[in-house]
Design a protein around this motif. Structure first.
Motif, short mmCIF file in Angstrom:
data_model
loop_
_atom_site.label_atom_id
_atom_site.label_comp_id
_atom_site.label_asym_id
_atom_site.label_seq_id
_atom_site.Cartn_x
_atom_site.Cartn_y
_atom_site.Cartn_z
N TYR A 132 0.90 -1.09 0.09
CA TYR A 132 -0.10 -0.08 0.11
C TYR A 132 0.82 1.23 -0.16
CZ TYR A 132 -4.29 -2.42 1.16
OH TYR A 132 -5.53 -3.23 1.06
N GLN B 196 1.16 5.31 1.15
CA GLN B 196 0.23 6.20 2.14
C GLN B 196 0.94 7.41 2.03
OE1 GLN B 196 0.09 5.17 6.35
NE2 GLN B 196 -1.82 6.13 6.64
N GLY C 230 -0.79 12.10 6.10
CA GLY C 230 -1.94 12.70 6.56
C GLY C 230 -3.05 12.07 5.81
N GLU C 231 -3.00 11.11 4.90
CA GLU C 231 -3.78 10.32 4.24
C GLU C 231 -4.11 9.06 4.49
OE1 GLU C 231 -3.29 13.43 0.18
OE2 GLU C 231 -3.37 11.34 0.08
N ALA C 232 -4.91 8.35 3.84
CA ALA C 232 -5.31 7.10 4.02
C ALA C 232 -4.48 6.23 3.14
CB ALA C 232 -6.95 6.51 3.71
N PRO C 233 -3.98 4.99 3.61
CA PRO C 233 -3.49 3.79 2.73
C PRO C 233 -4.28 3.56 1.56
CG PRO C 233 -3.39 3.16 4.98
CD PRO C 233 -4.30 4.36 4.86
N PHE D 225 -4.29 0.96 -1.89
CA PHE D 225 -3.59 -0.24 -2.44
C PHE D 225 -2.74 -0.04 -3.68
CE2 PHE D 225 -3.86 -4.82 -3.69
CZ PHE D 225 -3.95 -5.00 -4.85
N LEU E 274 3.72 0.64 2.63
CA LEU E 274 3.55 -0.43 3.67
C LEU E 274 3.11 -1.78 3.03
CD1 LEU E 274 0.16 1.56 5.34
CD2 LEU E 274 2.78 1.96 5.74
N ALA F 123 5.56 -1.44 9.72
CA ALA F 123 5.85 -0.08 10.18
C ALA F 123 5.72 0.69 9.02
CB ALA F 123 6.67 0.19 11.04
#
Lengths: 113, 109
Positions: B35, B37, B40-43, B45, B87, B101
């Motif tokens: 993923y 990221q 400040g944002e979402a992961p 895909f 990630l 992490a």
């Protein structure tokens, strides 16, 4: 299509207070998840639901509860917040299929003082 | 136990190629995910591997070796917008994701 929405975007909460983080998806996914993300650590699973009416505990469930009354909504409740619950909370969903990828909401930044 | 290891931070130059490595240990194995990221944002895909080999998707490729418990994400023709955390996550026998992490990738002009 909205995908996954979360509310609120951010919140400051006094220790000992309760709070519900809301999560709604419009993709008709069966599975939903709540994660917390802390600096230097990977996403950690709090609770999950494989289908409406069922829930399960993840890696760090203590202090949190969830419900899954229908397919779309998966609220996360903190009954009595503590400062260690300060984190960014992400809701995610997955519809299964070949890759079973998870789709994430925008997150809620929670600070417990 | 279950564990995902990846470097904390990497630096690369715009236009170059970078490889981000990940080693995993999961109880059972149902695939390896990458993923992206942004801060400040979402992961979001990027890729999924369940069989050994290389999966190519535009400028991004992902490789898996199940016998070695190893994967890498290869980013080509780096652009400034590729500055983000990457990630790695392994899916265990219960179809739950175990997350690393993250690797913070810094792109320099």
């Amino acid at each position: 299509t909205a995908g996954i929405t979360q509310a609120p975007t951010s919140q400051i909460l006094a220790a000992g207070r309760s709070m519900t983080l809301r999560c709604t998806q419009d993709m008709r996914h069966n599975a939903m998840y709540w994660y917390r993300q802390d600096l230097g650590l990977g996403l950690r699973l709090i609770h999950y639901s494989n289908t409406a009416g069922t829930t399960g505990k993840g890696e760090v469930p203590d202090g949190y509860s969830v419900s899954r009354a229908n397919t779309d909504d998966f609220p996360l409740t903190l009954a009595s917040a503590v400062p260690s619950q300060t984190s960014v909370y992400f809701c995610a969903s997955s519809g299964g299929g070949t890759s079973n990828e998870q789709f994430f909401g925008p997150g809620t930044r929670l600070t417990v003082l | 136990g279950q564990n995902i290891d990846q470097p904390t931070e990497m630096t690369a130059t715009e236009g170059a190629i970078v490889q981000i490595n990940c080693t995993y240990q999961t109880s059972g194995f149902n695939g390896l995910f990458w993923y992206q990221q942004h801060a400040g944002e979402a992961p979001t895909f990027l890729s999924y591997n369940v069989l050994d080999g290389l999966e190519e998707k535009g400028r991004f490729s992902s490789f898996l070796s199940r016998s070695k418990g190893y994967s890498y994400l290869l980013l080509k023709e780096l652009q400034m917008k590729d500055s983000a955390s990457y990630l790695c996550a392994g899916m265990d026998s219960n179809y739950q994701l175990i997350w690393g992490a993250g690797t913070k990738l810094i792109i320099k002009p």
